[in-house]
Design a protein around this motif. Structure first.
Motif, PDB file in Angstrom:
ATOM      1  N   ASP A  31     -50.652  -3.047  -5.048  1.00 28.50           N
ATOM      2  CA  ASP A  31     -51.380  -3.280  -6.290  1.00 28.50           C
ATOM      3  C   ASP A  31     -52.892  -3.094  -6.094  1.00 28.50           C
ATOM      4  O   ASP A  31     -53.697  -3.979  -6.382  1.00 28.50           O
ATOM      5  N   ALA A  32     -53.233  -1.955  -5.565  1.00 28.59           N
ATOM      6  CA  ALA A  32     -54.642  -1.613  -5.336  1.00 28.59           C
ATOM      7  C   ALA A  32     -54.918  -0.260  -5.994  1.00 28.59           C
ATOM      8  O   ALA A  32     -53.986   0.486  -6.312  1.00 28.59           O
ATOM      9  N   TRP A  33     -56.194   0.017  -6.198  1.00 25.14           N
ATOM     10  CA  TRP A  33     -56.605   1.239  -6.899  1.00 25.14           C
ATOM     11  C   TRP A  33     -57.675   1.954  -6.099  1.00 25.14           C
ATOM     12  O   TRP A  33     -58.506   1.313  -5.444  1.00 25.14           O
ATOM     13  N   VAL A  34     -57.684   3.278  -6.203  1.00 28.43           N
ATOM     14  CA  VAL A  34     -58.758   4.053  -5.592  1.00 28.43           C
ATOM     15  C   VAL A  34     -59.727   4.499  -6.689  1.00 28.43           C
ATOM     16  O   VAL A  34     -59.309   5.092  -7.690  1.00 28.43           O
ATOM     17  N   ASP A  35     -61.009   4.183  -6.489  1.00 30.55           N
ATOM     18  CA  ASP A  35     -62.079   4.559  -7.426  1.00 30.55           C
ATOM     19  C   ASP A  35     -61.728   4.257  -8.883  1.00 30.55           C
ATOM     20  O   ASP A  35     -61.890   5.116  -9.768  1.00 30.55           O
ATOM     21  N   PRO A  36     -61.242   3.055  -9.179  1.00 28.85           N
ATOM     22  CA  PRO A  36     -60.855   2.776 -10.568  1.00 28.85           C
ATOM     23  C   PRO A  36     -62.066   2.773 -11.503  1.00 28.85           C
ATOM     24  O   PRO A  36     -63.157   2.359 -11.118  1.00 28.85           O
ATOM     25  N   SER A  37     -61.838   3.243 -12.733  1.00 26.97           N
ATOM     26  CA  SER A  37     -62.928   3.299 -13.705  1.00 26.97           C
ATOM     27  C   SER A  37     -63.055   2.003 -14.501  1.00 26.97           C
ATOM     28  O   SER A  37     -63.835   1.916 -15.429  1.00 26.97           O
ATOM     29  N   ARG A  38     -62.251   1.006 -14.135  1.00 25.33           N
ATOM     30  CA  ARG A  38     -62.401  -0.325 -14.738  1.00 25.33           C
ATOM     31  C   ARG A  38     -62.252  -1.363 -13.632  1.00 25.33           C
ATOM     32  O   ARG A  38     -61.770  -1.051 -12.538  1.00 25.33           O
ATOM     33  N   ALA A  39     -62.667  -2.591 -13.919  1.00 22.94           N
ATOM     34  CA  ALA A  39     -62.585  -3.644 -12.905  1.00 22.94           C
ATOM     35  C   ALA A  39     -61.126  -3.976 -12.610  1.00 22.94           C
ATOM     36  O   ALA A  39     -60.318  -4.122 -13.522  1.00 22.94           O
ATOM     37  N   ALA A  50     -71.908   6.519  -9.267  1.00 22.86           N
ATOM     38  CA  ALA A  50     -71.504   5.652 -10.373  1.00 22.86           C
ATOM     39  C   ALA A  50     -70.137   5.984 -10.961  1.00 22.86           C
ATOM     40  O   ALA A  50     -69.468   5.104 -11.501  1.00 22.86           O
ATOM     41  N   ASP A  51     -69.695   7.244 -10.837  1.00 21.28           N
ATOM     42  CA  ASP A  51     -68.398   7.572 -11.427  1.00 21.28           C
ATOM     43  C   ASP A  51     -67.224   7.178 -10.520  1.00 21.28           C
ATOM     44  O   ASP A  51     -66.067   7.294 -10.897  1.00 21.28           O
ATOM     45  N   HIS A  52     -67.523   6.683  -9.330  1.00 24.29           N
ATOM     46  CA  HIS A  52     -66.480   6.238  -8.389  1.00 24.29           C
ATOM     47  C   HIS A  52     -66.581   4.749  -8.078  1.00 24.29           C
ATOM     48  O   HIS A  52     -65.576   4.092  -7.845  1.00 24.29           O
ATOM     49  N   ALA A  53     -67.809   4.260  -8.000  1.00 24.79           N
ATOM     50  CA  ALA A  53     -68.062   2.875  -7.600  1.00 24.79           C
ATOM     51  C   ALA A  53     -68.508   2.079  -8.819  1.00 24.79           C
ATOM     52  O   ALA A  53     -69.482   2.435  -9.479  1.00 24.79           O
ATOM     53  N   ARG A  54     -67.792   1.043  -9.105  1.00 25.24           N
ATOM     54  CA  ARG A  54     -68.156   0.193 -10.227  1.00 25.24           C
ATOM     55  C   ARG A  54     -68.150  -1.249  -9.777  1.00 25.24           C
ATOM     56  O   ARG A  54     -67.448  -1.603  -8.840  1.00 25.24           O
TER      57      ARG A  54
END
Ligand SMILES: [Zn+2]
Ligand SMILES: [Zn+2]
Length: 345
Positions: A31-39, A50-54
């Motif tokens: 249940d993990a994500w790579v470079d997710p665009s939401r928290a 910024a488009d990878h790290a939030r």
């Protein structure tokens, strides 16, 4: 939100454990994500753009340089979980993750995921051209290679950076009564241009827009020495900057800020400068084709060298690369992920 925390069915099908979803690559058993665009509760982040790290993730797994960049830019400190290049860590559900250099910016990584003998690599952004500010891309075998395709058209070829740096130094030498104002992204591009200028023997003061100061300092703290840098806001006079090179974010090129400079000649360091209309549109007099992404030849060469059973294409111009894979008898698919808009071309 609304998605089950764990999915336990369907795990036996090949690669069913990894799923491209609109907001990122989902690693189901962990249940993990790579470079997710939401928290999300658990994120693996390839690099600091910024488009990878939030901000806002529960736990963020990344290289320590990427975590430092994220802390500087988004004030994220909580839940930071650093990994070294080449170190394999268990992320849960029988999945291990290994961060490998991507050659894109300081701290940038490809992420190798392994589960039940299956190997998937997510490149994040990458390039193959040498860059003195970060570790070179490591070619690593895998079954599925998920590649970016920002410059995925044959028309995009990036010249050797030494040619572009040469153009910049020539313009400076030929215009002693002006200054050369170079638009460059504050994370990665700016430091690479400075380091390449130093390598070419340019040791004069380079003047900076205030927005670049902290990131340049962070690079120096990570061992990338940039020489004599000063802030434009600290210049004793306009005259002090005559005949010099000045770096600013692209957004500052044509705004009020640049009025304090002595007769600036406007340059821009970007892969998009290959497209004349883009340069004209931005009022760029000296386009410098300098990119931190793989060009068409690097993308196709990398797919050949990694030689995966399957290539998944994302983040840019998927169609041409998809067609190239088909013509070369390579299995491929285009992914539709959202939220990747380059700040870092
Ligand atoms: Zn990037
Ligand atoms: Zn990107």
């Amino acid at each position: 939100m609304g998605r089950p925390a764990r999915v336990t069915h369907g795990m036996s099908a090949p690669f069913a454990w990894i799923r491209p979803e609109p907001s990122g690559i989902h690693i189901l058993p962990a249940d993990a994500w790579v470079d997710p665009s939401r928290a999300v509760p658990r994120a693996l982040v390839t690099h600091g753009h910024a488009d990878h790290a939030r901000g806002g993730h529960g736990i963020t797994i990344a290289t320590s340089a990427t975590l430092a960049i994220m802390e500087l830019r988004y004030n994220t400190r909580e839940g930071a979980s650093p990994v070294d290049y080449g170190e394999s860590i268990a992320i849960g559900g029988g999945v291990s993750a290994t961060f490998l250099p991507a050659g894109h910016v300081l701290g940038s990584a490809q992420i190798l995921l392994e589960h039940a003998g299956e190997r998937v690599i997510i490149t994040g952004d990458y390039k193959r051209a040498p860059d003195p500010t970060c570790e070179a891309f490591a070619v690593t075998p895998c079954d599925i290679f998920i590649t970016e395709a920002t410059f995925g058209l044959p028309v995009f070829t990036h010249p050797p950076i030494s040619e572009e740096i040469g153009k910049l130094l020539t313009a400076r030498a030929e215009n002693p009564e002006s200054c050369i104002l170079v638009g460059a992204y504050a994370l990665g591009k700016a430091q690479r241009v400075i380091a390449e200028l130093r390598a070419a023997g340019h040791h004069d003061t380079i003047w900076l827009h205030g927005a670049m100061e902290a990131m340049c300092r962070l690079y120096e703290e990570h061992g990338v020495m940039l020489g004599d840098l000063r802030l434009v806001s600290d210049a004793p006079s306009k005259e002090a900057m005559r005949g010099h090179i000045i770096l600013a974010p692209p957004s500052a090129l044509n705004d009020r800020w640049s009025r304090r400079l002595p007769d600036p000649i406007t340059a821009m360091a970007s892969g998009w400068m290959r497209v004349r209309a883009r340069a004209r549109q931005r009022g760029v007099e000296l386009p410098l084709v300098i990119s931190d992404h793989a060009d068409w030849n690097e993308l196709t060469r990398t797919i050949r060298e990694v030689n995966p059973a399957e290539t998944w294409i994302t983040h840019g111009r998927e169609e041409a690369l998809l067609r190239w894979c088909e013509l070369n008898q390579r299995r491929a698919r285009a992914l539709a992920l959202v939220g990747y808009e380059d700040e870092d071309d």
